[in-house]
Enzyme design. Structure first.
Site, PDB file in Angstrom:
ATOM      1  N   LEU A 118     110.887   7.317 174.871  1.00 40.93           N
ATOM      2  CA  LEU A 118     109.682   6.832 175.535  1.00 40.93           C
ATOM      3  C   LEU A 118     108.476   7.614 175.016  1.00 40.93           C
ATOM      4  CD1 LEU A 118     110.700   6.258 179.285  1.00 40.93           C
ATOM      5  CD2 LEU A 118     110.304   4.541 177.513  1.00 40.93           C
ATOM      6  N   CYS A 133     117.003   2.807 159.574  1.00 40.26           N
ATOM      7  CA  CYS A 133     117.911   2.077 160.470  1.00 40.26           C
ATOM      8  C   CYS A 133     117.210   1.050 161.356  1.00 40.26           C
ATOM      9  CB  CYS A 133     118.690   3.062 161.335  1.00 40.26           C
ATOM     10  SG  CYS A 133     119.848   4.038 160.374  1.00 40.26           S
ATOM     11  N   LEU A 139     124.518   9.047 164.218  1.00 40.96           N
ATOM     12  CA  LEU A 139     123.749  10.274 163.969  1.00 40.96           C
ATOM     13  C   LEU A 139     122.276   9.972 163.718  1.00 40.96           C
ATOM     14  CD1 LEU A 139     123.016  10.466 160.695  1.00 40.96           C
ATOM     15  CD2 LEU A 139     125.383  11.137 160.530  1.00 40.96           C
ATOM     16  N   ASN A 165     121.066   0.212 168.597  1.00 41.19           N
ATOM     17  CA  ASN A 165     119.839   0.457 167.827  1.00 41.19           C
ATOM     18  C   ASN A 165     118.688  -0.435 168.281  1.00 41.19           C
ATOM     19  OD1 ASN A 165     120.819   2.516 166.351  1.00 41.19           O
ATOM     20  ND2 ASN A 165     120.649   1.545 164.355  1.00 41.19           N
ATOM     21  N   THR A 194     126.436   0.427 158.712  1.00 36.53           N
ATOM     22  CA  THR A 194     126.046  -0.527 159.761  1.00 36.53           C
ATOM     23  C   THR A 194     126.115  -1.924 159.153  1.00 36.53           C
ATOM     24  OG1 THR A 194     124.612   1.148 160.711  1.00 36.53           O
ATOM     25  CG2 THR A 194     124.224  -1.148 161.402  1.00 36.53           C
ATOM     26  N   ARG A 253     111.747   6.002 154.196  1.00 37.79           N
ATOM     27  CA  ARG A 253     111.993   4.551 154.236  1.00 37.79           C
ATOM     28  C   ARG A 253     111.307   3.932 155.460  1.00 37.79           C
ATOM     29  NH1 ARG A 253     118.471   4.559 152.960  1.00 37.79           N
ATOM     30  NH2 ARG A 253     118.357   6.573 153.995  1.00 37.79           N
ATOM     31  N   VAL A 310     124.492   9.480 155.705  1.00 35.07           N
ATOM     32  CA  VAL A 310     125.680   9.341 156.551  1.00 35.07           C
ATOM     33  C   VAL A 310     126.934   9.872 155.848  1.00 35.07           C
ATOM     34  CG1 VAL A 310     127.225   7.637 157.619  1.00 35.07           C
ATOM     35  CG2 VAL A 310     124.770   7.470 157.942  1.00 35.07           C
TER      36      VAL A 310
HETATM   37  P1  NAD Z   1     121.855   6.121 151.676  1.00 31.61           P
HETATM   38  O1  NAD Z   1     121.072   5.119 150.952  1.00 31.61           O
HETATM   39  O2  NAD Z   1     121.262   7.454 151.970  1.00 31.61           O
HETATM   40  O3  NAD Z   1     123.229   6.394 150.916  1.00 31.61           O
HETATM   41  C1  NAD Z   1     124.062   5.379 150.436  1.00 31.61           C
HETATM   42  C2  NAD Z   1     124.810   5.940 149.208  1.00 31.61           C
HETATM   43  O4  NAD Z   1     125.810   5.012 148.809  1.00 31.61           O
HETATM   44  C3  NAD Z   1     123.905   6.153 147.992  1.00 31.61           C
HETATM   45  O5  NAD Z   1     124.015   7.500 147.554  1.00 31.61           O
HETATM   46  C4  NAD Z   1     124.465   5.174 146.947  1.00 31.61           C
HETATM   47  O6  NAD Z   1     124.361   5.653 145.624  1.00 31.61           O
HETATM   48  C5  NAD Z   1     125.915   5.080 147.396  1.00 31.61           C
HETATM   49  N1  NAD Z   1     126.625   3.892 146.896  1.00 31.61           N
HETATM   50  C6  NAD Z   1     126.210   2.599 146.825  1.00 31.61           C
HETATM   51  N2  NAD Z   1     127.170   1.826 146.291  1.00 31.61           N
HETATM   52  C7  NAD Z   1     128.216   2.636 146.031  1.00 31.61           C
HETATM   53  C8  NAD Z   1     129.510   2.415 145.488  1.00 31.61           C
HETATM   54  N3  NAD Z   1     129.919   1.213 145.091  1.00 31.61           N
HETATM   55  N4  NAD Z   1     130.341   3.472 145.336  1.00 31.61           N
HETATM   56  C9  NAD Z   1     129.939   4.703 145.724  1.00 31.61           C
HETATM   57  N5  NAD Z   1     128.732   4.969 146.252  1.00 31.61           N
HETATM   58  C10 NAD Z   1     127.882   3.947 146.402  1.00 31.61           C
HETATM   59  O7  NAD Z   1     122.314   5.408 153.030  1.00 31.61           O
HETATM   60  P2  NAD Z   1     122.521   6.080 154.478  1.00 31.61           P
HETATM   61  O8  NAD Z   1     121.227   6.333 155.118  1.00 31.61           O
HETATM   62  O9  NAD Z   1     123.521   7.188 154.368  1.00 31.61           O
HETATM   63  O10 NAD Z   1     123.193   4.842 155.253  1.00 31.61           O
HETATM   64  C11 NAD Z   1     124.487   4.392 154.968  1.00 31.61           C
HETATM   65  C12 NAD Z   1     124.891   3.411 156.038  1.00 31.61           C
HETATM   66  O11 NAD Z   1     124.965   4.068 157.306  1.00 31.61           O
HETATM   67  C13 NAD Z   1     123.907   2.247 156.230  1.00 31.61           C
HETATM   68  O12 NAD Z   1     124.630   1.097 156.566  1.00 31.61           O
HETATM   69  C14 NAD Z   1     123.081   2.704 157.408  1.00 31.61           C
HETATM   70  O13 NAD Z   1     122.543   1.625 158.136  1.00 31.61           O
HETATM   71  C15 NAD Z   1     124.115   3.430 158.237  1.00 31.61           C
HETATM   72  N6  NAD Z   1     123.551   4.474 159.105  1.00 31.61           N
HETATM   73  C16 NAD Z   1     122.543   5.257 158.671  1.00 31.61           C
HETATM   74  C17 NAD Z   1     122.049   6.262 159.500  1.00 31.61           C
HETATM   75  C18 NAD Z   1     120.915   7.136 159.040  1.00 31.61           C
HETATM   76  O14 NAD Z   1     120.324   7.815 159.883  1.00 31.61           O
HETATM   77  N7  NAD Z   1     120.585   7.186 157.767  1.00 31.61           N
HETATM   78  C19 NAD Z   1     122.577   6.437 160.787  1.00 31.61           C
HETATM   79  C20 NAD Z   1     123.621   5.620 161.195  1.00 31.61           C
HETATM   80  C21 NAD Z   1     124.107   4.636 160.344  1.00 31.61           C
END
Ligand code: NAD
Length: 443
Positions: A253, A263, A153, A211, A121, A337, A11
């Protein structure tokens, strides 16, 4: 306007590079030095189609940079997006430690008015928690606003989803941060993407409600598919006709081995946990979580049935070689994941099978998680070689046109478990394969 995006995962990196594409000055920050070093050297730590180009272009044009120095970046920015992970805790709740850490660092480095935008999220009430953490550090010394701006996304089409969203949700308490958010998303304004402006709690709820609803649609069609298998109906026709009803829509579907990814599984668990904590009931969400878990394990029964194996034997799949095509939770991503493929592989291994796997992108991530309990192959035909059964667990495009005469020669026995329904059962059976899929097996 200077912007900091905290977290350069799926994200954060997409958000940062797309905001830079809009002409904003963006610093992407991560605590993971390896990730930042890769990015500084022009390498993308994740697989997401189109991301490489957009990152390179914006770095070259001076609008996008990377650092581990969050403190300095906060001081220079008007807006700070939080896009760190919110994984499942042991009890199913969302683990907020990363979000809270970032909030503390923001509090310690506030040097003027700032807007803190939460894109992770997070459970309803987290916006207020972030506000309290920052306020407990700065008090009334500096003004700040906390905004909820959930992200919708999809991995695999993340750039397009970010640049052309179905809607942009902004939860805020004042006009000033709303005006700043509208300014950030002014490019979306021009393409007439609808904005939903609401309070922080409602914005947080919208993400979970969306979701869980999508997850529900998947679990619903999976159960219908299982019933179709029992009664001789074709789930594709069922889903197609259902989807023609505008009230239902054809999206989500598609029957298969259950949903996975970073997610839906964790967000449905977190929503269920939240409901219990609030003294409310979300039995439909509890049930869909259960249905999804069981759907993943049902795939083993399907494979055993196809191979006509006596499941009462100990290690019934001993001496069976099984090829598995696709490891990521869906095509066009390297994200494994909670991927159903991983559950299926573990079930096969528990029952004694020898497993050879291939994924166009996710072999390496799987190796990190599973180690050498399976063999990692370089292409689909290597995975099929000498196998008693070939499983299609993720519908990568390159698996859609397999050379079946070659497969027949390579495989020990011609058994195909197409868990994504990418082939026509009649055609495969006509080619001499024993074939099973989800919801069309008996046609
Ligand atoms: P991810 O695990 O790919 O990335 C998270 C990043 O945050 C990691 O690189 C980690 O090192 C970094 N991080 C953690 N603590 C930190 C800190 N203190 N300072 C700086 N960086 C730090 O996660 P993601 O898939 O990008 O998801 C992020 C959020 O967005 C989650 O809450 C997820 O539910 C939500 N989200 C994800 C998606 C998806 O498709 N992946 C879609 C919508 C929403």
């Amino acid at each position: 306007m200077r912007i900091t995006v905290v977290g350069t995962g799926y994200v954060g990196l997409v958000t940062g590079s797309c905001l830079a594409e809009f002409g904003l000055l963006v610093t992407c920050v991560d605590i993971d030095e390896n990730k930042i070093n890769l990015l500084k050297n022009g390498k993308i730590p994740i697989y997401e189609p189109g991301l490489n180009n957009i990152v390179q272009k914006n770095v070259k044009e001076g609008r996008l940079n990377f650092t581990t120095d969050l403190q300095n970046s906060i001081k220079k920015s008007l807006v700070i997006f939080i896009a760190v992970g919110t994984p499942s805790g042991n009890d199913g709740s969302a683990d907020l430690q990363y979000v809270e850490d970032v909030a503390k660092t923001i509090g310690k480095n506030l040097n003027g008015y700032k807007v803190i935008v939460n894109k992770s999220t997070v459970p309803i009430g987290t916006g207020k928690k972030i506000r309290d953490i920052i306020y407990s550090i700065v008090g009334n010394k500096y003004r700040f606003d906390v905004v909820s701006n959930p992200e919708f996304l999809r991995e695999g089409s993340a750039i397009n989803d970010f640049l052309r969203p179905d809607r942009i949700v902004i939860g805020a308490e004042h006009d000033e941060p709303i005006a700043i958010m509208r300014d950030i998303y002014s490019a979306h304004y021009l393409i007439e993407a609808p904005f939903v402006i609401t309070n922080v709690e409602t914005a947080e709820m919208i993400k979970y409600a969306s979701n869980a609803f999508l997850a529900l649609k998947i679990s619903y069609i999976n159960e219908i598919a299982n019933l179709c298998d029992c009664v001789g109906a074709d789930v594709h026709k069922v889903a197609k006709a259902m989807g023609m009803d505008g009230r239902i829509s054809s999206k989500f579907l598609h029957p298969g081995p259950g949903f996975g990814g970073s997610c839906f599984p964790k967000d449905t668990r977190a929503l269920s946990y939240m409901a219990k904590e609030a003294g409310s009931k979300l039995s439909i969400v509890d049930k869909l979580i259960e249905v999804n878990e069981s759907q993943k394990h049902l795939m083993l029964d399907k494979i055993m049935k196809l191979l006509d194996i006596d499941t009462k034997k100990t290690e019934p799949l001993k001496s069976y070689n099984i090829g598995v095509l696709g490891l990521s939770f869906k095509p066009n991503t390297d994200d494994i994941r909670e991927s159903p493929a991983i559950t299926i592989i573990n079930d096969l291994l528990k029952n004694g099978a020898c497993v050879r796997v291939f994924d166009p992108i996710a072999n390496e991530n799987t190796k990190q998680q599973l180690g050498n309990v399976v063999e990692y192959m370089e292409n689909e035909y290597q995975a099929a070689e000498g196998s008693h059964c070939l499983i299609i667990s993720t519908e990568w495009n390159q698996f859609r046109k397999l050379d079946f005469s070659k497969l027949k020669q390579l495989m020990k026995d011609p058994y195909i478990a197409d868990l994504r329904n990418i082939y026509d059962p009649i055609v495969l059976k006509r080619m001499g394969f024993e074939y099973t899929c989800v919801g069309r097996s008996s046609i």
